[in-house]
Design an enzyme around this catalytic site. Sequence first.
Site, short mmCIF file in Angstrom:
data_model
loop_
_atom_site.label_atom_id
_atom_site.label_comp_id
_atom_site.label_asym_id
_atom_site.label_seq_id
_atom_site.Cartn_x
_atom_site.Cartn_y
_atom_site.Cartn_z
N ASP A 37 -28.85 -59.16 69.85
CA ASP A 37 -30.24 -59.86 69.64
C ASP A 37 -30.39 -60.76 69.75
OD1 ASP A 37 -29.15 -61.98 67.81
OD2 ASP A 37 -28.77 -60.28 66.30
N LYS A 59 -34.94 -59.18 66.80
CA LYS A 59 -36.43 -59.06 66.36
C LYS A 59 -37.14 -59.83 67.56
CE LYS A 59 -34.25 -59.02 61.49
NZ LYS A 59 -32.81 -59.41 62.52
N MET A 174 -33.81 -73.45 61.46
CA MET A 174 -34.88 -72.26 60.67
C MET A 174 -36.32 -73.52 60.79
SD MET A 174 -33.48 -68.70 59.11
CE MET A 174 -31.84 -69.75 58.14
N1 SAH Z 1 -26.21 -68.53 62.85
C1 SAH Z 1 -26.73 -69.01 63.06
C2 SAH Z 1 -28.22 -69.50 63.20
C3 SAH Z 1 -29.10 -68.04 63.09
S1 SAH Z 1 -30.26 -68.28 62.24
C4 SAH Z 1 -25.95 -70.25 64.36
O1 SAH Z 1 -24.90 -69.95 63.75
O2 SAH Z 1 -26.40 -71.26 64.72
C5 SAH Z 1 -31.41 -69.48 63.39
C6 SAH Z 1 -31.89 -70.04 63.61
O3 SAH Z 1 -30.72 -70.92 64.48
C7 SAH Z 1 -33.47 -70.59 64.23
O4 SAH Z 1 -34.08 -70.09 63.63
C8 SAH Z 1 -32.32 -71.57 64.75
O5 SAH Z 1 -33.21 -72.88 63.33
C9 SAH Z 1 -31.44 -71.61 64.99
N2 SAH Z 1 -31.27 -72.23 66.10
C10 SAH Z 1 -29.98 -71.12 66.70
N3 SAH Z 1 -29.71 -71.06 68.26
C11 SAH Z 1 -30.31 -72.13 68.30
C12 SAH Z 1 -30.20 -73.10 70.14
N4 SAH Z 1 -29.78 -72.91 70.65
N5 SAH Z 1 -31.23 -74.05 69.81
C13 SAH Z 1 -31.54 -74.32 68.33
N6 SAH Z 1 -31.45 -73.58 67.63
C14 SAH Z 1 -30.85 -72.70 67.06
#
Ligand code: SAH
Length: 500
Positions: A37, A59, A174
């Site tokens: 995704d 999405k 988020m």
């Molecule tokens: N499973 C993921 C989180 C999924 S929820 C993890 O462990 O990182 C999605 C949220 O993750 C986004 O809205 C943001 O807040 C954060 N996120 C994921 N990748 C990111 C990145 N490279 N930089 C900043 N925020 C990130």
Amino acid sequence: MKKAGKVYLVGAGPGDVGLITVKGLECIQRAEVVVYDNLVNPALLKHARPEAELVFAGKLPKKHVMTQEETNAYLVKRGLEGKIVTRLKGGDPFVFGRGSEEADELRQAGVAYEIVPGISSSISAPAYAGIPVTHRAVATAFMVITGHEDPTKAETQVDWENVAKFFGTRVILMGVERIGKIAGELMKHGLSGDTPVAMVHRGTTPHQKTISGTLATIAGVVEREKFQPPAVTIIGEVARLRDKLQWFEQRPLFGKRIVVTRSREQASELVKRLAELGADVLEIPTIAIKPPKSLAGLREALDGLGEYDWLVFTSPNGVTAFFREFFQKFDDIRSLGPVKIASVGVATTEKLREFHVAVDLQPEEFTTEALLAKFKKDISCENLKLLLPRADLADERLARGLEDLGAIVDDIDAYQTVPDTEDRTGHRARLLAEGADIVTFTSSSTVNNFCKLVDAKKLSTTFVSIGPQTTAAAEANGLKVAIEATPHTIPGLVEAVLKL
Ligand code: SAH
């Protein structure tokens, strides 16, 4: 019996391709189907098998591609078909990733699965911004909270009062657009408006952007900077340490988008060096190396190998192609006999060294002209028999020049270069959409093939070339080269880029 399928729920890490686990990478390499995704770096997909199906289940804003239910059903379906499926998820699959829901659907359907944890953005985006989530003196714990829910609504599941009272670092995933409300809620429950806050957008990627403020000011900074999701928010004293510890955004090429145009087999060294210096590298393979149209010439040469006085190599590909055929015929390196070896430059010499073959002649400057001059100066070529295993379209001047010195030259096709039209990583599309600061050229054939794939004259970018022949090829295509590498090597090219 039907082959049993299996689904690997794999954490792809936060964006930097180096931050996937060894096990996660193996799952990509093995998969028949890869489902990914939009938080997953598509550059990881180049590790998939050429015949693997790559399925986007992300999405996208507005364009809703697959709902979570559809994704669950899809994983079950492919698993039941007996496929090896790798489901790549951003960060860690069990940190706000709904990986647990996917695992439960698979369990209910009787499909085998494994979870491969990943590096979550909740710790890595702060780290790449120079913010440790814990610190012996200022934070002995950290919590990871979703900012997905509106904190002012009654049905929120996050206990914001306890978040405000927590004694450690608060990391919020988020909810960038709700940061004002969240900050307000925390202050309402007693957290000081002076508490440091940092927000990291697309952490660990070349697009990383970090803003800083306090609980009282951060919403204003978000608005002023037009700060966008996805981002990680860090609330607590540790956010202050960024002033001292930041590193990622400080590297010399950070924020520069640089195109690397090489055959896929050779791109890695240049890509690695530029990425390490902070560049956003678009890898656009322009040529693929293939066996020549006919191997008859090379095979004939190997039959009469004993008659040659010199083997002259002008590229690492020529070395690889020569020895591939050589070992088809012989199983002992000593079958090379007493023949002497010439190499055009360090990369070719290094490739020869991989076969434990030493070089007798190499010019100081790495061009075929310099190689010819070196022969003229150091070797009496009269009646010597030379074999040049080269690309099918190689420039004939070296062969003619050696003949003019009295040598008997067999200039044979050892390999051919063809345009590489695949765009697996989507980097070519990105170049066309977003442009680039610098395009690097490492051989005349890459220039020509790049110009076949992309209307290069329309790009407003700076061109850098590895040496005079490559520059000439660029100019022949109507491109102006800003700087040429000296020495004509990959490190020389990197130096030239740094000079710009
Ligand atoms: N499973 C993921 C989180 C999924 S929820 C993890 O462990 O990182 C999605 C949220 O993750 C986004 O809205 C943001 O807040 C954060 N996120 C994921 N990748 C990111 C990145 N490279 N930089 C900043 N925020 C990130």
